[in-house]
Design an enzyme around this catalytic site. Structure first.
Site, mmCIF file in Angstrom:
data_model
loop_
_atom_site.group_PDB
_atom_site.id
_atom_site.type_symbol
_atom_site.label_atom_id
_atom_site.label_comp_id
_atom_site.label_asym_id
_atom_site.label_seq_id
_atom_site.Cartn_x
_atom_site.Cartn_y
_atom_site.Cartn_z
ATOM 1 N N VAL A 87 42.013 47.314 50.288
ATOM 2 C CA VAL A 87 41.026 48.165 49.591
ATOM 3 C C VAL A 87 39.607 47.613 49.685
ATOM 4 O O VAL A 87 38.644 48.352 49.445
ATOM 5 C CB VAL A 87 41.358 48.371 48.085
ATOM 6 C CG1 VAL A 87 42.616 49.183 47.882
ATOM 7 C CG2 VAL A 87 41.415 47.051 47.332
ATOM 8 N N TYR A 131 37.424 38.358 36.785
ATOM 9 C CA TYR A 131 38.260 39.507 36.422
ATOM 10 C C TYR A 131 37.551 40.369 35.379
ATOM 11 O O TYR A 131 37.435 41.592 35.533
ATOM 12 C CB TYR A 131 39.599 38.988 35.880
ATOM 13 C CG TYR A 131 40.614 40.055 35.555
ATOM 14 C CD1 TYR A 131 41.227 40.787 36.559
ATOM 15 C CD2 TYR A 131 40.971 40.326 34.228
ATOM 16 C CE1 TYR A 131 42.170 41.765 36.257
ATOM 17 C CE2 TYR A 131 41.907 41.297 33.921
ATOM 18 C CZ TYR A 131 42.511 42.012 34.938
ATOM 19 O OH TYR A 131 43.437 42.974 34.638
ATOM 20 N N LYS A 138 36.123 44.258 35.818
ATOM 21 C CA LYS A 138 36.608 45.392 35.014
ATOM 22 C C LYS A 138 35.473 46.035 34.229
ATOM 23 O O LYS A 138 35.394 47.260 34.126
ATOM 24 C CB LYS A 138 37.735 44.931 34.082
ATOM 25 C CG LYS A 138 38.990 44.448 34.820
ATOM 26 C CD LYS A 138 39.605 45.546 35.666
ATOM 27 C CE LYS A 138 40.914 45.130 36.320
ATOM 28 N NZ LYS A 138 41.532 46.218 37.100
#
Ligand code: BGC
Length: 260
Positions: free
Chosen positions: A65, A157, A161
């Site tokens: 991706v 992380y 997000k």
């Protein structure tokens, strides 16, 4: 009311396991056609496919991706084989190595950002190119409670997000008048391989439970079924530019259950 996605073409990244797999299966059960994407776990993608069964129209694509040209090829393939896309679920992601910012390795930090944030952006961008001109579509990003809750040792992380969440909110200002909905689903601690080290260790699991007012981890189906509702026109039609948390109450500051 029965949620019905018959005739909708959905693409779920990271659907060879965990939450993405559950979302792909739930969408198929609700009648949608489903594109399954995997990075390296071809076997996992096969399991998703087997679970969905032969009555559903499916496609499987593999690759990274975080490579924009590969992402574009997937969308082109969906266009040529299915004539377009109605639902994009941006789910693929990793949590990365646990490391403080002070001691962090640049390549590790960049790796998380390039998969979770840039990878998400590449997919969302391709989905928009198809949905905006036809004035129809839904883009659901699977974020995390950590789009809001800071987490020591997981700064990349959390940043990734929170980044997807702000991308989504900004995007809502750009496309909401064109009948494209964009939103985030933020799971809490859902029992998957990503946190297996925690739920297989009694002490760590007790600590995790203390952070969840409902005092239990979530199951992948609880996220899959919610995703169906959010992308459906029946339940989700007025939801855009926001995040729906499915976390057993994790974002409510459970340490304030007493004292203060
Ligand atoms: C992470 C899990 C963690 C949960 C709650 C998720 O985003 O992937 O590892 O258990 O957040 O902290």
């Amino acid at each position: 009311m029965k949620l019905d996605l018959t005739g909708k073409r959905a693409f779920v990244t990271g659907s060879s396991g965990g939450i993405g797999q559950a979302i792909a299966i739930a969408l198929a059960n609700a009648g949608a056609d489903v594109v399954i994407q995997y990075y390296s776990d071809k076997e996992g993608a096969g399991k998703t496919l087997a679970e969905i069964g032969p009555e559903t129209r499916t496609m499987v694509v593999g690759g990274d991706v975080s490579d924009p040209s590969i992402v574009e090829q997937w969308f082109d393939q969906i266009d040529s084989e299915w004539g377009g896309l109605d639902i994009f679920v941006n789910n693929a992601g990793i949590d990365g190595e646990r490391q403080t910012v002070t001691d962090s390795v640049i390549e590790d930090w960049e790796g998380v950002i390039s998969i979770n944030l840039l990878g998400g952006y590449y997919g969302i961008r391709q989905a928009l190119k198809r949905m905006v001109p036809k004035k129809s579509g839904v883009i659901l990003s699977v974020t995390s409670v950590h789009e809001k809750i800071p987490w020591a040792g997981q700064s990349a992380y959390c940043a990734s997000k929170a980044g997807i969440s702000m991308l989504t909110q900004s995007l809502a200002l750009e496309v909401s008048d064109q009948n494209v909905r964009v939103l985030c689903l933020a799971p809490g601690a859902i029992k998957t391989d990503i946190n297996k080290d925690v739920w297989t260790d009694e002490e760590q699991l007790d600590d995790l439970h203390s952070k969840i007012p409902m005092n239990r981890m979530g199951e992948v189906d609880e996220i899959g079924n919610l995703a169906v509702a959010l992308v459906s026109d029946q339940a989700g039609s007025y939801v855009t530019g926001t995040t729906i948390f499915a976390d057993g109450g994790m974002v409510t500051y459970p340490s304030f259950a007493s004292g203060g």
